[in-house]
Every structure is written in structure tokens, then in C-alpha cells.
Design a protein around this motif. Sequence first.
Motif, PDB file in Angstrom:
ATOM      1  N   UNK A   1       0.818  -1.227  -0.035  1.00  0.00           N
ATOM      2  CA  UNK A   1      -0.159   0.087   0.182  1.00  0.00           C
ATOM      3  C   UNK A   1       0.808   1.183   0.063  1.00  0.00           C
ATOM      4  N   UNK A   2       0.390   2.262  -0.508  1.00  0.00           N
ATOM      5  CA  UNK A   2       1.020   3.586  -0.656  1.00  0.00           C
ATOM      6  C   UNK A   2       0.869   4.330   0.592  1.00  0.00           C
ATOM      7  N   UNK A   3       2.074   4.828   1.193  1.00  0.00           N
ATOM      8  CA  UNK A   3       1.887   5.433   2.726  1.00  0.00           C
ATOM      9  C   UNK A   3       2.441   7.109   2.060  1.00  0.00           C
ATOM     10  N   UNK A   4       1.748   7.791   2.660  1.00  0.00           N
ATOM     11  CA  UNK A   4       1.919   9.375   2.342  1.00  0.00           C
ATOM     12  C   UNK A   4       3.283   9.587   2.619  1.00  0.00           C
ATOM     13  N   UNK A   5       3.911   8.848   3.433  1.00  0.00           N
ATOM     14  CA  UNK A   5       5.482   9.252   3.823  1.00  0.00           C
ATOM     15  C   UNK A   5       6.408   8.695   3.127  1.00  0.00           C
ATOM     16  N   UNK A   6       5.929   7.894   1.863  1.00  0.00           N
ATOM     17  CA  UNK A   6       6.839   7.209   1.281  1.00  0.00           C
ATOM     18  C   UNK A   6       7.451   8.068   0.277  1.00  0.00           C
ATOM     19  N   UNK A   7       8.856   7.896   0.062  1.00  0.00           N
ATOM     20  CA  UNK A   7       9.682   8.492  -0.605  1.00  0.00           C
ATOM     21  C   UNK A   7       9.609   8.284  -2.329  1.00  0.00           C
ATOM     22  N   UNK A   8      10.171   9.025  -3.014  1.00  0.00           N
ATOM     23  CA  UNK A   8       9.892   8.565  -4.620  1.00  0.00           C
ATOM     24  C   UNK A   8      11.073   7.094  -4.672  1.00  0.00           C
ATOM     25  N   UNK A   9      11.971   7.166  -3.873  1.00  0.00           N
ATOM     26  CA  UNK A   9      12.527   5.935  -4.055  1.00  0.00           C
ATOM     27  C   UNK A   9      11.865   4.696  -3.656  1.00  0.00           C
ATOM     28  N   UNK A  10      10.811   4.920  -2.565  1.00  0.00           N
ATOM     29  CA  UNK A  10      10.124   3.569  -2.492  1.00  0.00           C
ATOM     30  C   UNK A  10       9.081   3.401  -3.385  1.00  0.00           C
ATOM     31  N   UNK A  11       8.636   4.415  -4.103  1.00  0.00           N
ATOM     32  CA  UNK A  11       7.627   4.197  -5.166  1.00  0.00           C
ATOM     33  C   UNK A  11       8.417   3.552  -6.268  1.00  0.00           C
ATOM     34  N   UNK A  12       9.672   4.092  -6.796  1.00  0.00           N
ATOM     35  CA  UNK A  12      10.340   3.293  -7.841  1.00  0.00           C
ATOM     36  C   UNK A  12      10.497   1.799  -7.446  1.00  0.00           C
ATOM     37  N   UNK A  13      10.810   1.691  -6.306  1.00  0.00           N
ATOM     38  CA  UNK A  13      11.215   0.251  -5.874  1.00  0.00           C
ATOM     39  C   UNK A  13      10.036  -0.669  -6.227  1.00  0.00           C
ATOM     40  N   UNK A  14       8.930  -0.243  -5.665  1.00  0.00           N
ATOM     41  CA  UNK A  14       7.445  -0.781  -5.719  1.00  0.00           C
ATOM     42  C   UNK A  14       7.167  -1.190  -7.191  1.00  0.00           C
ATOM     43  N   UNK A  15       7.313  -0.214  -7.992  1.00  0.00           N
ATOM     44  CA  UNK A  15       6.873  -0.339  -9.194  1.00  0.00           C
ATOM     45  C   UNK A  15       7.849  -1.134 -10.027  1.00  0.00           C
ATOM     46  N   UNK A  16       9.029  -1.228  -9.859  1.00  0.00           N
ATOM     47  CA  UNK A  16      10.073  -1.983 -10.436  1.00  0.00           C
ATOM     48  C   UNK A  16      10.048  -3.308  -9.769  1.00  0.00           C
ATOM     49  N   UNK A  17       9.394  -3.727  -8.791  1.00  0.00           N
ATOM     50  CA  UNK A  17       9.514  -4.876  -8.216  1.00  0.00           C
ATOM     51  C   UNK A  17       8.059  -5.664  -8.893  1.00  0.00           C
ATOM     52  N   UNK A  18       7.109  -4.831  -8.897  1.00  0.00           N
ATOM     53  CA  UNK A  18       5.703  -5.311  -9.653  1.00  0.00           C
ATOM     54  C   UNK A  18       6.022  -5.607 -11.075  1.00  0.00           C
ATOM     55  N   UNK A  19       7.007  -4.805 -11.760  1.00  0.00           N
ATOM     56  CA  UNK A  19       7.234  -5.162 -13.236  1.00  0.00           C
ATOM     57  C   UNK A  19       8.038  -6.564 -13.071  1.00  0.00           C
TER      58      UNK A  19
END
Length: 117
Positions: A1-19
Motif C-alpha cells: 500500500x502507498x504510504x503518504x510518507x513514502x519517498x520517490x525511491x520507495x515508489x520506484x522500488x515498488x513499481x520495479x518489483x511489480x514489473x
Amino acid sequence: DFDVGSSFRDVRRDVAQWLRKNAQFKSEADDRSEFGELRHFTTYPGCSGRNWKKSWQEYCDKVEDKEQSRTPLWGDNLTLVAAANHYRRPIRVWYSPDIVQNEEFHLVFPSTPGYAQ
């Protein structure tokens, strides 16, 4: 889940893992074609060839951008599909009025089971 405190690095990691996990993901509209696999929709070299797994891994590494390169990959349709599906949220992409007339935005909806529009 997305956390408002997530950094752009967290988002990049999550997206790359999903891919990485979903290279052969097919949307409901494309589920009858071998070319409907997600990996066929990138222009990154080699991702749709016979030995595609190494190229797909390189593509995902560029999306994650652990090395903080000067040329990371981000914002293409694949990363939007991955983010929508990982976070189970629609993504709204705003257009410049000069590019698309009569449309202000495009929505990318998750295909993840359990998501209701």
C-alpha cells in the motif's frame, strides 16, 4: 500500500518489483495474444526477443534506479500500469491542451483482481 510518507525511491522500488514479477502480465483486453504481454510494450532493447529475461531485468533496474543514474526510466505507460496495479489505484495523466484536443486527462486503471471502479 502507498504510504503518504513514502519517498520517490520507495515508489520506484515498488513499481520495479511489480514489473519484475509481472513481465508476462496481460490486461483483460490483450489476454488472447502472446504479444499482449506487458514486456512487449517497451522500446527498451531486447525485451520482446527470445532472450528477453535479461533485457527485462535491465529495464526494471533502470526504473528502480538504485544507482541514481542521470538517465533513469520513469513515466512510460508500463510504469503507470505497474503503479496502478501495485497500489490498486487509478492514475490520472494530464495532457497539455496543445497535444490532445477535447481531452484533459487519461486514466490508467488497475487490472488487479479485487479492484472495483
